[in-house]
Motif scaffolding. Sequence first.
Motif, mmCIF file in Angstrom:
data_model
loop_
_atom_site.group_PDB
_atom_site.id
_atom_site.type_symbol
_atom_site.label_atom_id
_atom_site.label_comp_id
_atom_site.label_asym_id
_atom_site.label_seq_id
_atom_site.Cartn_x
_atom_site.Cartn_y
_atom_site.Cartn_z
ATOM 1 N N ALA A 163 -9.622 -31.680 -43.078
ATOM 2 C CA ALA A 163 -8.223 -31.467 -43.444
ATOM 3 C C ALA A 163 -8.083 -30.559 -44.665
ATOM 4 C CB ALA A 163 -7.541 -32.815 -43.697
ATOM 5 N N VAL A 164 -8.983 -30.699 -45.616
ATOM 6 C CA VAL A 164 -8.919 -29.830 -46.798
ATOM 7 C C VAL A 164 -9.128 -28.371 -46.380
ATOM 8 C CG1 VAL A 164 -10.138 -29.201 -48.927
ATOM 9 C CG2 VAL A 164 -9.507 -31.591 -48.502
ATOM 10 N N ASP A 165 -10.077 -28.148 -45.481
ATOM 11 C CA ASP A 165 -10.284 -26.785 -44.962
ATOM 12 C C ASP A 165 -9.011 -26.262 -44.308
ATOM 13 O OD1 ASP A 165 -13.013 -26.935 -45.657
ATOM 14 O OD2 ASP A 165 -13.523 -27.856 -43.735
ATOM 15 N N THR A 166 -8.400 -27.084 -43.478
ATOM 16 C CA THR A 166 -7.214 -26.644 -42.741
ATOM 17 C C THR A 166 -6.028 -26.427 -43.680
ATOM 18 O OG1 THR A 166 -8.025 -27.879 -40.828
ATOM 19 C CG2 THR A 166 -5.716 -27.175 -40.763
ATOM 20 N N ALA A 167 -5.918 -27.258 -44.708
ATOM 21 C CA ALA A 167 -4.857 -27.055 -45.699
ATOM 22 C C ALA A 167 -5.029 -25.706 -46.385
ATOM 23 C CB ALA A 167 -4.876 -28.188 -46.734
ATOM 24 N N ASN A 168 -6.267 -25.277 -46.535
ATOM 25 C CA ASN A 168 -6.518 -23.983 -47.175
ATOM 26 C C ASN A 168 -6.363 -22.811 -46.215
ATOM 27 O OD1 ASN A 168 -7.041 -25.140 -49.664
ATOM 28 N ND2 ASN A 168 -9.205 -25.482 -49.170
ATOM 29 N N LYS A 169 -6.967 -22.918 -45.022
ATOM 30 C CA LYS A 169 -7.000 -21.778 -44.104
ATOM 31 C C LYS A 169 -5.747 -21.670 -43.241
ATOM 32 C CE LYS A 169 -12.043 -21.983 -43.738
ATOM 33 N NZ LYS A 169 -13.142 -22.350 -42.825
ATOM 34 N N ARG A 170 -5.065 -22.763 -43.054
ATOM 35 C CA ARG A 170 -3.816 -22.789 -42.283
ATOM 36 C C ARG A 170 -3.991 -22.264 -40.852
ATOM 37 N NH1 ARG A 170 0.737 -22.917 -46.769
ATOM 38 N NH2 ARG A 170 -0.385 -24.430 -48.059
ATOM 39 N N ILE A 171 -5.095 -22.622 -40.253
ATOM 40 C CA ILE A 171 -5.338 -22.223 -38.862
ATOM 41 C C ILE A 171 -6.252 -23.286 -38.239
ATOM 42 C CG2 ILE A 171 -7.397 -20.790 -39.353
ATOM 43 C CD1 ILE A 171 -6.095 -18.727 -37.363
ATOM 44 N N GLY A 172 -6.107 -23.520 -36.942
ATOM 45 C CA GLY A 172 -6.958 -24.509 -36.292
ATOM 46 C C GLY A 172 -6.437 -24.910 -34.932
ATOM 47 N N VAL A 173 -6.988 -26.036 -34.407
ATOM 48 C CA VAL A 173 -6.552 -26.543 -33.105
ATOM 49 C C VAL A 173 -6.005 -27.970 -33.273
ATOM 50 C CG1 VAL A 173 -8.123 -25.054 -31.803
ATOM 51 C CG2 VAL A 173 -8.884 -27.326 -32.566
ATOM 52 N N CYS A 174 -5.723 -28.642 -32.165
ATOM 53 C CA CYS A 174 -5.029 -29.937 -32.231
ATOM 54 C C CYS A 174 -5.752 -30.921 -33.142
ATOM 55 C CB CYS A 174 -4.824 -30.525 -30.835
ATOM 56 S SG CYS A 174 -6.328 -30.912 -29.915
ATOM 57 N N ARG A 175 -7.071 -30.894 -33.087
ATOM 58 C CA ARG A 175 -7.862 -31.786 -33.924
ATOM 59 C C ARG A 175 -7.603 -31.520 -35.419
ATOM 60 N NH1 ARG A 175 -13.932 -32.947 -34.092
ATOM 61 N NH2 ARG A 175 -14.541 -32.321 -36.154
ATOM 62 N N ASP A 176 -7.509 -30.262 -35.768
ATOM 63 C CA ASP A 176 -7.299 -29.910 -37.179
ATOM 64 C C ASP A 176 -5.871 -30.244 -37.622
ATOM 65 O OD1 ASP A 176 -9.956 -28.630 -37.338
ATOM 66 O OD2 ASP A 176 -9.052 -27.207 -35.952
ATOM 67 N N PHE A 177 -4.913 -29.969 -36.739
ATOM 68 C CA PHE A 177 -3.524 -30.323 -37.036
ATOM 69 C C PHE A 177 -3.417 -31.837 -37.289
ATOM 70 C CE2 PHE A 177 -0.586 -26.769 -35.472
ATOM 71 C CZ PHE A 177 -1.566 -25.791 -35.533
ATOM 72 N N THR A 178 -4.149 -32.560 -36.460
ATOM 73 C CA THR A 178 -4.107 -34.022 -36.547
ATOM 74 C C THR A 178 -4.734 -34.518 -37.848
ATOM 75 O OG1 THR A 178 -4.137 -34.197 -34.149
ATOM 76 C CG2 THR A 178 -4.891 -36.121 -35.386
ATOM 77 N N HIS A 179 -5.897 -33.989 -38.179
ATOM 78 C CA HIS A 179 -6.562 -34.401 -39.421
ATOM 79 C C HIS A 179 -5.685 -34.129 -40.641
ATOM 80 C CE1 HIS A 179 -10.814 -34.204 -37.464
ATOM 81 N NE2 HIS A 179 -10.294 -35.406 -37.375
ATOM 82 N N LEU A 180 -5.019 -32.997 -40.608
ATOM 83 C CA LEU A 180 -4.174 -32.678 -41.757
ATOM 84 C C LEU A 180 -2.966 -33.621 -41.819
ATOM 85 C CD1 LEU A 180 -3.604 -30.963 -44.192
ATOM 86 C CD2 LEU A 180 -2.658 -29.174 -42.708
ATOM 87 N N GLY A 181 -2.370 -33.894 -40.676
ATOM 88 C CA GLY A 181 -1.230 -34.813 -40.643
ATOM 89 C C GLY A 181 -1.615 -36.199 -41.143
#
Lengths: 267, 267, 267, 267
Positions: free
Chosen positions: A156-174
């Motif tokens: 989630a920290v990666d996704t919060a920084n890069k702002r790109i991903g798939v459903c799994r990443d969206f979910t982890h960030l949420g």
Amino acid sequence: MQLDAGCELSFEAKEPTPLVLMLRPRSGAGQWIIREEYQITPAVNVTEFTDIYGNLCQRVVAPTGPFSIHFSASVQTADLIDVAKGAPYTPVEELPDGVLHYTLPSRYCQSDQLGNLAVEITKDSEAGYDQAEAIRRWIHENVTYQYGTSDSSTSAVDTANKRIGVCRDFTHLGISLCRALNIPARMVVGYLYQLDPMDLHAWFEAYVDGRWFTFDATQKEPRGNRITVAYGRDAADVAFTTQFGAMTLNDMKVWVNAVDEASTEKN
Amino acid sequence: MQLDAGCELSFEAKEPTPLVLMLRPRSGAGQWIIREEYQITPAVNVTEFTDIYGNLCQRVVAPTGPFSIHFSASVQTADLIDVAKGAPYTPVEELPDGVLHYTLPSRYCQSDQLGNLAVEITKDSEAGYDQAEAIRRWIHENVTYQYGTSDSSTSAVDTANKRIGVCRDFTHLGISLCRALNIPARMVVGYLYQLDPMDLHAWFEAYVDGRWFTFDATQKEPRGNRITVAYGRDAADVAFTTQFGAMTLNDMKVWVNAVDEASTEKN
Amino acid sequence: MQLDAGCELSFEAKEPTPLVLMLRPRSGAGQWIIREEYQITPAVNVTEFTDIYGNLCQRVVAPTGPFSIHFSASVQTADLIDVAKGAPYTPVEELPDGVLHYTLPSRYCQSDQLGNLAVEITKDSEAGYDQAEAIRRWIHENVTYQYGTSDSSTSAVDTANKRIGVCRDFTHLGISLCRALNIPARMVVGYLYQLDPMDLHAWFEAYVDGRWFTFDATQKEPRGNRITVAYGRDAADVAFTTQFGAMTLNDMKVWVNAVDEASTEKN
Amino acid sequence: MQLDAGCELSFEAKEPTPLVLMLRPRSGAGQWIIREEYQITPAVNVTEFTDIYGNLCQRVVAPTGPFSIHFSASVQTADLIDVAKGAPYTPVEELPDGVLHYTLPSRYCQSDQLGNLAVEITKDSEAGYDQAEAIRRWIHENVTYQYGTSDSSTSAVDTANKRIGVCRDFTHLGISLCRALNIPARMVVGYLYQLDPMDLHAWFEAYVDGRWFTFDATQKEPRGNRITVAYGRDAADVAFTTQFGAMTLNDMKVWVNAVDEASTEKN
């Protein structure tokens, strides 16, 4: 709606490889498994157990060579997800014992590091459902959905920084942003009707007003007709397949079809 | 062997009647559920949970009027039961924690009152498997199998006295006599291939030499190809249906067929 | 040896703050709680539950103002830890169901990212106990023990890079490296006799040869006389205190004393 | 009120005898264990586990010769039991999953045979709390309390017929009559302040209006200040000691004292 859903996974193992599968959904409060079929080729010994979250897990050792799994099910699902604008935050002291661990950080959901972002996103929201919905919408609007931009170590920290991903990443960030506000959140993996392109899917649930609600940051307006296969803290807990050795997934098919009610009645 | 088994139950409810069903077998160490189908007519809301013994239980409220349940499954089973003459008694202090409660008396298995009979039957047997087998054989030879001679209140003490009953009574007596010797014993309900006349069936398992073994006092030489639906201390725990109200079972069909392997391979 | 151990925690809460405490050890296979005392001041309502790992957890809402916890216990412990050089690796397919989740990565133990280091450290070791011991010794020799160099967000990957930390960091790294080799590993928190300086402590257990063994990378030769308070996947699961709000820990005392056997007998 | 309670059991074993003890109360929603002490003489290896009802159970093998157990605890308890005249019956379909098995008959509580008596006793009561209270009062008024009139095989049906017994028998009858009306009921064993003569005690809880309520048929007006040691379906589940072999209980002391609050503060 009654859905026919399933998947077919074709592996090639270089040596006998232990696998833990999470492919069999359970009937429960939200869905009823009318029919299911679970075939493993070649036929090998399979055992099943219930994990600490209550998911059904199948254990098998894939022999050297081709190995395939065919799972299909007919499931009664709800057409709509429940929406509850304004539903209040459940104070930590009122959470059921078994929900508490969904407030803790986990492998891909470092909620302890995302407090500032969570506060910022929800600063205009009432505590509770509206916070979780603000988080979901923020992710939907600020993170780009694109295959091939993340991998099994992306958190989630990666996704919060890069702002790109798939459903799994969206979910982890949420999940992480909810937990950062002491809202219990858990990952759900399963099937979603009319997902495009069709694939296995992941979304999250947040616990407010004394119950779990469904949130899906990949959709503008989250729809129903979801089949839950497993619940967990994050993707480490609810991988469809966890393999312990060298094994290649050569092909995967996933399908979710509405059952023609007329034809069903004839059966 | 792969078996196609199932049952069809037709009820008539005079008023809305809560039911707890135990009809869905679980995959596990001893059997693999390849395919299953579970239909309830009329369609009503069903939820499922896992009880204290690990059985899957379905909860439903049958509406006034006709109510029917159709369950069928294809299950991979073992052709033979394990037999282990001379396998030693497991001392109580070596029993796993979770097995201990199967040494206690229960509703239909008053093991506390059957010690003398148990000692008498097993006086020439080695402690362990041979005791359980002596008990099984003694019941087979000394209790008459006859429908309509017992009812839902008949207990092992009754059967020890009257020496007549059905599979449920044979099982309760076998369990009680084992427990009287501090051998853990549990009831199993499910399907048995080639049972004649075909019906839902009950047998028992005894824990010796560190594992559970199958015993069936209704058969001269117990066969394999059994599908376990539920485990419990006695029939109070593992009723296929527990109803809370006025409801009549009008009809019941049960079937267990061997799958033609040739035709299966073509699929 | 019989140990008298305990801790005293003094907090100051700015507002009513929910807390989950994990301070009460459980009697089990490895230790026996002879006496314990658990006092909370001011007296508030406390409830207790068992978490998904089997730990006893206490829930409380600390009122505004000073809040203190006093826990002490007399515990029978083993003087030595078990050592089993050469004990073989347990293949994944032979792991008990309930142990499998200890192979997965978790918040502070990103085992999925530390495979290369794990292989390098253990390249001369037999698979199993010797690998875990090589990991333990490598950490002891290559990571500097120093207070104040890590915080609650420091993970095993951080420690692998910075090579500095405290018992919690040593433990996370040891767990991660074991899991990277498919050796189940779990965190243990508790008390250790003659720890210097005295504090609450953390170490890890690895599962080889069909059972858990104790490893402690903070010691040259790990000693026994440990009191286990909780088990979990990493520090996220087994915090002695998890607080949900603004609360300051002003003071903490920890003690572990050997009970004078002579004086005990007089009681 | 804070209570100091405990018991001392002195056995003599003719041969090494496995025992399962249920003597350690758990902190929970209704009580808080401030201090406890659990000593076994001679010192032998003891392990502890949690049974299917959540009770803490201690396993031990008593060696040949004298064997004694000393347990004491300081427990915070409620001075009054909750009373809720008119609280409504909880329909079966609304019972939590984990409560359902408390509607089933068990070894000493043949609720399936006591329906007529239950209906007769409660014919003038509102469904729910008032039925359970009518049952409690009826037992208090119609069953004679007398030591030595029942034994370990006495069941609720026996007590319904003979109308004489001790707390255990009163409890079994109360549970059975509640279950006969589809009111979940469970046995509680523990300590009661000011019980006269002092002894270990048993009472029951019935589930109405969405929660458990305390009922005690041995008292005219049931008082509070109870320490729960274990819950179960009946005495088979919650024996303070279950022994597997020849062992004599030579002496038993039980005490429950109010803690002098003034003196407590000085400690």
